[in-house]
Design a protein around this motif. Structure first.
Motif, PDB file in Angstrom:
ATOM      1  N   ASN A   1      44.518 -25.936 -18.579  1.00 35.43           N
ATOM      2  CA  ASN A   1      43.314 -25.707 -19.371  1.00 35.43           C
ATOM      3  C   ASN A   1      42.391 -26.903 -19.181  1.00 35.43           C
ATOM      4  OD1 ASN A   1      41.566 -24.642 -21.340  1.00 35.43           O
ATOM      5  ND2 ASN A   1      42.685 -25.611 -22.996  1.00 35.43           N
ATOM      6  N   LEU A   2      41.099 -26.655 -18.910  1.00 33.89           N
ATOM      7  CA  LEU A   2      40.144 -27.740 -18.724  1.00 33.89           C
ATOM      8  C   LEU A   2      38.745 -27.277 -19.085  1.00 33.89           C
ATOM      9  CD1 LEU A   2      38.836 -27.945 -15.195  1.00 33.89           C
ATOM     10  CD2 LEU A   2      40.977 -26.731 -15.488  1.00 33.89           C
ATOM     11  N   ASP A   3      37.900 -28.250 -19.367  1.00 35.95           N
ATOM     12  CA  ASP A   3      36.480 -27.988 -19.570  1.00 35.95           C
ATOM     13  C   ASP A   3      35.726 -28.549 -18.375  1.00 35.95           C
ATOM     14  OD1 ASP A   3      36.862 -26.826 -22.043  1.00 35.95           O
ATOM     15  OD2 ASP A   3      36.381 -28.633 -23.176  1.00 35.95           O
ATOM     16  N   CYS A   4      34.684 -27.831 -17.947  1.00 37.64           N
ATOM     17  CA  CYS A   4      33.908 -28.319 -16.823  1.00 37.64           C
ATOM     18  C   CYS A   4      32.478 -27.787 -16.885  1.00 37.64           C
ATOM     19  CB  CYS A   4      34.569 -27.928 -15.495  1.00 37.64           C
ATOM     20  SG  CYS A   4      34.802 -26.161 -15.239  1.00 37.64           S
ATOM     21  N   THR A   5      31.628 -28.390 -16.082  1.00 38.20           N
ATOM     22  CA  THR A   5      30.250 -27.930 -15.940  1.00 38.20           C
ATOM     23  C   THR A   5      30.226 -26.830 -14.874  1.00 38.20           C
ATOM     24  OG1 THR A   5      29.796 -29.526 -14.197  1.00 38.20           O
ATOM     25  CG2 THR A   5      29.378 -30.254 -16.477  1.00 38.20           C
ATOM     26  N   ASP A   6      29.076 -26.203 -14.677  1.00 37.79           N
ATOM     27  CA  ASP A   6      28.947 -25.185 -13.621  1.00 37.79           C
ATOM     28  C   ASP A   6      29.263 -25.785 -12.246  1.00 37.79           C
ATOM     29  OD1 ASP A   6      28.225 -22.934 -15.194  1.00 37.79           O
ATOM     30  OD2 ASP A   6      26.152 -23.640 -15.301  1.00 37.79           O
TER      31      ASP A   6
ATOM     32  N   GLU B   1      31.138 -28.443 -11.591  1.00 36.46           N
ATOM     33  CA  GLU B   1      32.574 -28.731 -11.522  1.00 36.46           C
ATOM     34  C   GLU B   1      33.382 -27.450 -11.333  1.00 36.46           C
ATOM     35  OE1 GLU B   1      32.408 -32.778 -14.270  1.00 36.46           O
ATOM     36  OE2 GLU B   1      32.764 -30.838 -15.205  1.00 36.46           O
ATOM     37  N   LEU B   2      32.922 -26.342 -11.918  1.00 38.70           N
ATOM     38  CA  LEU B   2      33.601 -25.063 -11.733  1.00 38.70           C
ATOM     39  C   LEU B   2      33.572 -24.656 -10.261  1.00 38.70           C
ATOM     40  CD1 LEU B   2      35.047 -22.551 -12.791  1.00 38.70           C
ATOM     41  CD2 LEU B   2      32.784 -21.583 -13.321  1.00 38.70           C
ATOM     42  N   GLU B   3      32.461 -24.873  -9.595  1.00 39.69           N
ATOM     43  CA  GLU B   3      32.379 -24.544  -8.165  1.00 39.69           C
ATOM     44  C   GLU B   3      33.358 -25.400  -7.365  1.00 39.69           C
ATOM     45  OE1 GLU B   3      30.908 -21.854  -6.907  1.00 39.69           O
ATOM     46  OE2 GLU B   3      30.533 -21.489  -9.041  1.00 39.69           O
ATOM     47  N   ALA B   4      33.481 -26.689  -7.718  1.00 39.04           N
ATOM     48  CA  ALA B   4      34.453 -27.565  -7.048  1.00 39.04           C
ATOM     49  C   ALA B   4      35.880 -27.077  -7.314  1.00 39.04           C
ATOM     50  CB  ALA B   4      34.275 -29.011  -7.521  1.00 39.04           C
TER      51      ALA B   4
ATOM     52  N   LEU C   1      38.710 -25.882  -4.623  1.00 41.16           N
ATOM     53  CA  LEU C   1      40.053 -26.465  -4.619  1.00 41.16           C
ATOM     54  C   LEU C   1      41.126 -25.386  -4.687  1.00 41.16           C
ATOM     55  CD1 LEU C   1      41.910 -28.979  -4.791  1.00 41.16           C
ATOM     56  CD2 LEU C   1      41.583 -28.888  -7.281  1.00 41.16           C
ATOM     57  N   LEU C   2      40.890 -24.354  -5.474  1.00 42.55           N
ATOM     58  CA  LEU C   2      41.893 -23.297  -5.648  1.00 42.55           C
ATOM     59  C   LEU C   2      42.212 -22.570  -4.339  1.00 42.55           C
ATOM     60  CD1 LEU C   2      40.833 -21.892  -9.109  1.00 42.55           C
ATOM     61  CD2 LEU C   2      43.027 -22.952  -8.545  1.00 42.55           C
TER      62      LEU C   2
ATOM     63  N   VAL D   1      42.533 -32.011  -9.138  1.00 38.41           N
ATOM     64  CA  VAL D   1      41.458 -31.625 -10.065  1.00 38.41           C
ATOM     65  C   VAL D   1      40.724 -32.877 -10.537  1.00 38.41           C
ATOM     66  CG1 VAL D   1      40.929 -30.675 -12.346  1.00 38.41           C
ATOM     67  CG2 VAL D   1      42.472 -29.440 -10.816  1.00 38.41           C
ATOM     68  N   PHE D   2      41.467 -33.889 -10.969  1.00 36.48           N
ATOM     69  CA  PHE D   2      40.815 -35.110 -11.451  1.00 36.48           C
ATOM     70  C   PHE D   2      39.934 -35.725 -10.371  1.00 36.48           C
ATOM     71  CE2 PHE D   2      44.230 -35.635 -14.848  1.00 36.48           C
ATOM     72  CZ  PHE D   2      43.357 -35.441 -15.905  1.00 36.48           C
ATOM     73  N   GLN D   3      40.411 -35.733  -9.129  1.00 38.37           N
ATOM     74  CA  GLN D   3      39.648 -36.380  -8.061  1.00 38.37           C
ATOM     75  C   GLN D   3      38.506 -35.511  -7.544  1.00 38.37           C
ATOM     76  OE1 GLN D   3      41.769 -38.738  -5.060  1.00 38.37           O
ATOM     77  NE2 GLN D   3      43.638 -38.281  -6.205  1.00 38.37           N
ATOM     78  N   ARG D   4      38.783 -34.252  -7.270  1.00 34.96           N
ATOM     79  CA  ARG D   4      37.780 -33.439  -6.580  1.00 34.96           C
ATOM     80  C   ARG D   4      36.869 -32.671  -7.519  1.00 34.96           C
ATOM     81  NH1 ARG D   4      41.362 -30.907  -2.064  1.00 34.96           N
ATOM     82  NH2 ARG D   4      39.576 -29.534  -1.815  1.00 34.96           N
ATOM     83  N   VAL D   5      37.350 -32.310  -8.689  1.00 31.26           N
ATOM     84  CA  VAL D   5      36.500 -31.595  -9.645  1.00 31.26           C
ATOM     85  C   VAL D   5      35.690 -32.595 -10.473  1.00 31.26           C
ATOM     86  CG1 VAL D   5      36.467 -30.033 -11.638  1.00 31.26           C
ATOM     87  CG2 VAL D   5      38.009 -29.575  -9.707  1.00 31.26           C
ATOM     88  N   TYR D   6      36.357 -33.650 -10.919  1.00 31.83           N
ATOM     89  CA  TYR D   6      35.683 -34.638 -11.771  1.00 31.83           C
ATOM     90  C   TYR D   6      35.157 -35.848 -10.998  1.00 31.83           C
ATOM     91  CZ  TYR D   6      37.518 -31.930 -15.652  1.00 31.83           C
ATOM     92  OH  TYR D   6      37.809 -30.913 -16.534  1.00 31.83           O
TER      93      TYR D   6
END
Length: 150
Positions: free
Chosen positions: A77-82, A84-87, A91-92, A132-137
């Motif tokens: 479960n995480l919160d993200c911006t639009d 960050e969601l694309e990132a 990644l998925l 996730v921490f590195q590539r999304v955030y």
């Protein structure tokens, strides 16, 4: 999980910490575990100069606060911006066993809450969390993370 090790900054140590936290969470049958970035990492990682003397990258989008991830019931479960969601979606593609189960855009909060099905062993989940921490955030490889709840 060791009684004294609740944080790590080295990538190998961090992934081992995640495996230990996931194992402890599963053994205790707790509702979830929570990982949170050390807020000083956001300040330190993104001020001053970057490699070769050029200006460093801008700070990660912190409009949602300090990045955190929760894991429970085979779900991240995480919160993200639009953005960050694309990132995250990108990644998925590298983690076919992980899929987005639910996207929620709460009216009373900024950003998007994402629930990702993570039916995998603790090592693979650990790799995913670190990515996730590195590539999304947008955190560097040496960011510090805390296990704040197991």
């Amino acid at each position: 999980m060791g009684q004294t090790r609740f944080d790590a900054a080295d990538p190998t140590d961090r992934r081992a910490l995640f495996v230990d936290a996931i194992t402890a969470h599963r053994e205790r049958a707790s509702p979830f575990l929570t990982l949170e970035i050390d807020p000083t990492a956001l300040e330190r990682d993104h001020e001053g100069e970057g490699e070769n003397g050029e200006a460093s990258e801008p700070a990660p989008d912190s409009e949602l606060g300090v990045p955190w991830l929760q894991f429970g019931d085979d779900t991240v479960n995480l919160d993200c911006t639009d953005e960050e969601l694309e990132a995250l979606k990108s990644l998925l593609r590298e983690y076919p066993a992980f899929t987005i189960d639910e996207l929620t855009r709460p009216e009373e909060a900024e950003g998007i809450n994402v629930r990702v099905s993570a039916r995998a062993d603790a090592n693979r989940i650990s790799q995913f969390l670190d990515a996730v921490f590195q590539r999304v955030y947008g955190l560097d490889e040496e960011f510090r993370v805390w296990v704040v709840a197991v």
